[in-house]
Design a protein around this motif. Structure first.
Motif, mmCIF file in Angstrom:
data_model
loop_
_atom_site.group_PDB
_atom_site.id
_atom_site.type_symbol
_atom_site.label_atom_id
_atom_site.label_comp_id
_atom_site.label_asym_id
_atom_site.label_seq_id
_atom_site.Cartn_x
_atom_site.Cartn_y
_atom_site.Cartn_z
ATOM 1 N N VAL A 167 0.841 -1.208 0.000
ATOM 2 C CA VAL A 167 0.000 0.000 0.000
ATOM 3 C C VAL A 167 0.873 1.254 0.000
ATOM 4 O O VAL A 167 0.630 2.199 -0.762
ATOM 5 C CB VAL A 167 -0.943 -0.002 1.221
ATOM 6 N N LEU A 168 1.902 1.260 0.840
ATOM 7 C CA LEU A 168 2.779 2.421 0.942
ATOM 8 C C LEU A 168 3.469 2.698 -0.389
ATOM 9 O O LEU A 168 3.554 3.847 -0.834
ATOM 10 C CB LEU A 168 3.817 2.175 2.037
ATOM 11 N N ALA A 169 3.967 1.628 -1.027
ATOM 12 C CA ALA A 169 4.651 1.788 -2.316
ATOM 13 C C ALA A 169 3.690 2.283 -3.392
ATOM 14 O O ALA A 169 4.040 3.158 -4.190
ATOM 15 C CB ALA A 169 5.292 0.465 -2.738
ATOM 16 N N LYS A 170 2.483 1.731 -3.428
ATOM 17 C CA LYS A 170 1.507 2.120 -4.448
ATOM 18 C C LYS A 170 1.043 3.566 -4.266
ATOM 19 O O LYS A 170 0.837 4.290 -5.243
ATOM 20 C CB LYS A 170 0.289 1.189 -4.403
ATOM 21 N N THR A 174 4.846 6.854 -7.255
ATOM 22 C CA THR A 174 4.005 6.818 -8.467
ATOM 23 C C THR A 174 4.737 7.344 -9.699
ATOM 24 O O THR A 174 4.244 7.200 -10.810
ATOM 25 C CB THR A 174 2.725 7.661 -8.255
ATOM 26 N N SER A 175 5.894 7.946 -9.512
ATOM 27 C CA SER A 175 6.630 8.531 -10.639
ATOM 28 C C SER A 175 7.426 7.470 -11.391
ATOM 29 O O SER A 175 7.704 6.385 -10.863
ATOM 30 C CB SER A 175 7.570 9.630 -10.140
ATOM 31 N N GLU A 176 7.815 7.799 -12.595
ATOM 32 C CA GLU A 176 8.587 6.882 -13.425
ATOM 33 C C GLU A 176 9.961 6.642 -12.812
ATOM 34 O O GLU A 176 10.605 7.562 -12.305
ATOM 35 C CB GLU A 176 8.734 7.472 -14.830
ATOM 36 N N THR A 177 10.421 5.385 -12.853
ATOM 37 C CA THR A 177 11.740 5.061 -12.308
ATOM 38 C C THR A 177 12.826 5.792 -13.078
ATOM 39 O O THR A 177 12.686 6.078 -14.263
ATOM 40 C CB THR A 177 11.996 3.546 -12.374
ATOM 41 N N GLY A 178 13.914 6.081 -12.375
ATOM 42 C CA GLY A 178 15.025 6.779 -13.017
ATOM 43 C C GLY A 178 14.892 8.275 -13.017
ATOM 44 O O GLY A 178 15.733 8.978 -13.582
ATOM 45 N N THR A 179 13.848 8.800 -12.369
ATOM 46 C CA THR A 179 13.638 10.247 -12.316
ATOM 47 C C THR A 179 13.924 10.769 -10.911
ATOM 48 O O THR A 179 13.985 10.002 -9.937
ATOM 49 C CB THR A 179 12.188 10.606 -12.693
ATOM 50 N N VAL A 180 14.091 12.086 -10.820
ATOM 51 C CA VAL A 180 14.302 12.708 -9.516
ATOM 52 C C VAL A 180 13.095 12.469 -8.613
ATOM 53 O O VAL A 180 13.231 12.159 -7.424
ATOM 54 C CB VAL A 180 14.554 14.228 -9.672
ATOM 55 N N ALA A 181 11.911 12.591 -9.172
ATOM 56 C CA ALA A 181 10.678 12.396 -8.395
ATOM 57 C C ALA A 181 10.608 10.978 -7.826
ATOM 58 O O ALA A 181 10.188 10.778 -6.685
ATOM 59 C CB ALA A 181 9.463 12.672 -9.267
ATOM 60 N N PHE A 182 11.036 9.985 -8.629
ATOM 61 C CA PHE A 182 11.030 8.595 -8.161
ATOM 62 C C PHE A 182 11.943 8.447 -6.941
ATOM 63 O O PHE A 182 11.565 7.832 -5.941
ATOM 64 C CB PHE A 182 11.483 7.655 -9.274
ATOM 65 N N ASN A 183 13.158 8.991 -7.029
ATOM 66 C CA ASN A 183 14.085 8.904 -5.907
ATOM 67 C C ASN A 183 13.540 9.586 -4.659
ATOM 68 O O ASN A 183 13.652 9.067 -3.546
ATOM 69 C CB ASN A 183 15.429 9.534 -6.286
ATOM 70 N N GLU A 184 12.944 10.748 -4.854
ATOM 71 C CA GLU A 184 12.385 11.477 -3.715
ATOM 72 C C GLU A 184 11.241 10.703 -3.069
ATOM 73 O O GLU A 184 11.127 10.637 -1.839
ATOM 74 C CB GLU A 184 11.912 12.860 -4.163
ATOM 75 N N GLU A 185 10.393 10.117 -3.902
ATOM 76 C CA GLU A 185 9.276 9.317 -3.377
ATOM 77 C C GLU A 185 9.784 8.050 -2.698
ATOM 78 O O GLU A 185 9.234 7.623 -1.676
ATOM 79 C CB GLU A 185 8.318 8.968 -4.517
ATOM 80 N N LEU A 186 10.840 7.457 -3.236
ATOM 81 C CA LEU A 186 11.438 6.274 -2.621
ATOM 82 C C LEU A 186 12.004 6.625 -1.248
ATOM 83 O O LEU A 186 11.862 5.856 -0.287
ATOM 84 C CB LEU A 186 12.543 5.721 -3.527
ATOM 85 N N GLY A 187 12.640 7.799 -1.157
ATOM 86 C CA GLY A 187 13.149 8.254 0.133
ATOM 87 C C GLY A 187 12.039 8.487 1.134
ATOM 88 O O GLY A 187 12.150 8.115 2.304
ATOM 89 N N LYS A 188 10.954 9.078 0.671
ATOM 90 C CA LYS A 188 9.800 9.322 1.546
ATOM 91 C C LYS A 188 9.203 7.995 2.022
ATOM 92 O O LYS A 188 8.854 7.852 3.196
ATOM 93 C CB LYS A 188 8.751 10.136 0.793
ATOM 94 N N MET A 189 9.102 7.032 1.113
ATOM 95 C CA MET A 189 8.571 5.715 1.474
ATOM 96 C C MET A 189 9.462 5.046 2.511
ATOM 97 O O MET A 189 8.979 4.455 3.486
ATOM 98 C CB MET A 189 8.449 4.832 0.231
ATOM 99 N N THR A 190 10.786 5.123 2.305
ATOM 100 C CA THR A 190 11.735 4.534 3.243
ATOM 101 C C THR A 190 11.583 5.157 4.625
ATOM 102 O O THR A 190 11.581 4.457 5.643
ATOM 103 C CB THR A 190 13.181 4.740 2.744
ATOM 104 N N PHE A 191 11.444 6.476 4.645
ATOM 105 C CA PHE A 191 11.313 7.202 5.911
ATOM 106 C C PHE A 191 10.014 6.837 6.631
ATOM 107 O O PHE A 191 10.004 6.601 7.840
ATOM 108 C CB PHE A 191 11.370 8.701 5.645
#
Length: 233
Positions: A167-170, A174-191
């Motif tokens: 659920v958290l990942a979905k 939501t951004s395309e992989t390999g983008t700045v937005a993807f990394n930022e969202e991945l960091g937020k999810m990790t946090f």
């Protein structure tokens, strides 16, 4: 009993290395004028990978759950670096705890459920004394059934983790992989995974431990101070 030389990792260090530092790198250093998406992702993932590998080497002990954690980090990196569809991240996030939960369920049908190894073991409890009291009270078979129930509850914590990870990942990534937005969202999810998944799972684990302790006290009549293993015997 053989002494153990394993060094317990500091919870604060684990949170710092596995959660806070990677999250900050992904959220703050992924832009082109800083590290860029690829370098930031590689650097962020290197912290839990190197720390996990160092801990395994230091303790000279194969911890299969820790290995699965390292595999999970590698898969996250692979999804980001290979620019796979973002849906695979949610699947991966759910798959690892789901596999662990399934393995826990399987151990429940063996002579040594995982919960027995985690909680009812000589390093934690005075198992010999407890077993003698269980045998004396003719409660050993009932205790085994209670342990198997606790083992199913333990599997349930991993099921909770799998669902919440998905659920958290979905919801967040939501951004395309390999983008700045993807990394930022991945960091937020990790946090966010720590307060939303790790802490509730830890509370559930303490609840399971208390259930086992309460069961032992009820079936044996032992006091709390007599249940836990003490070096002075």
């Amino acid at each position: 009993m053989q002494p153990t030389n394993r060094k317990k990792p500091s919870p604060l260090v684990e949170i710092l290395v596995n959660v806070i530092i990677p999250a900050v790198i992904l959220m703050k250093f992924s832009t082109p004028e800083r590290l860029g998406t690829v370098n930031a992702l590689v650097l962020a993932l290197s912290f839990p990978i190197l720390y996990g590998g160092w801990d395994l080497v230091r303790n000279r002990h194969v911890n299969y759950i820790a290995i699965l954690g390292l595999v999970s980090v590698f898969l996250t990196g692979g999804i980001g670096l290979l620019k796979l569809d973002v849906k695979w991240l949610a699947i991966k996030e759910a798959l690892i705890p789901a596999l662990i939960g399934l393995a826990v369920v399987v151990t429940g049908f063996t002579r040594s459920p995982l919960v027995k190894k985690l909680i009812f073991n000589p390093l934690v409890m005075a198992t010999e004394k407890i077993q003698q009291k269980l045998d004396h009270e003719h409660s050993a078979e009932l205790f085994d059934r209670k342990l198997r129930f606790a083992n199913h509850c333990l599997a349930g914590t991993f099921a909770f983790s799998a669902v919440m990870n998905y659920v958290l990942a979905k919801v967040i990534v939501t951004s395309e992989t390999g983008t700045v937005a993807f990394n930022e969202e991945l960091g937020k999810m990790t946090f966010l995974s720590y307060p939303m998944i790790a802490i509730p799972s830890m509370i559930m684990l303490f609840g399971i431990m208390w259930y086992v302790i309460r069961t032992i006290r009820r079936l044996t009549g032992l006091e709390l101070r007599d249940i836990f293993h003490r070096e002075d015997g």
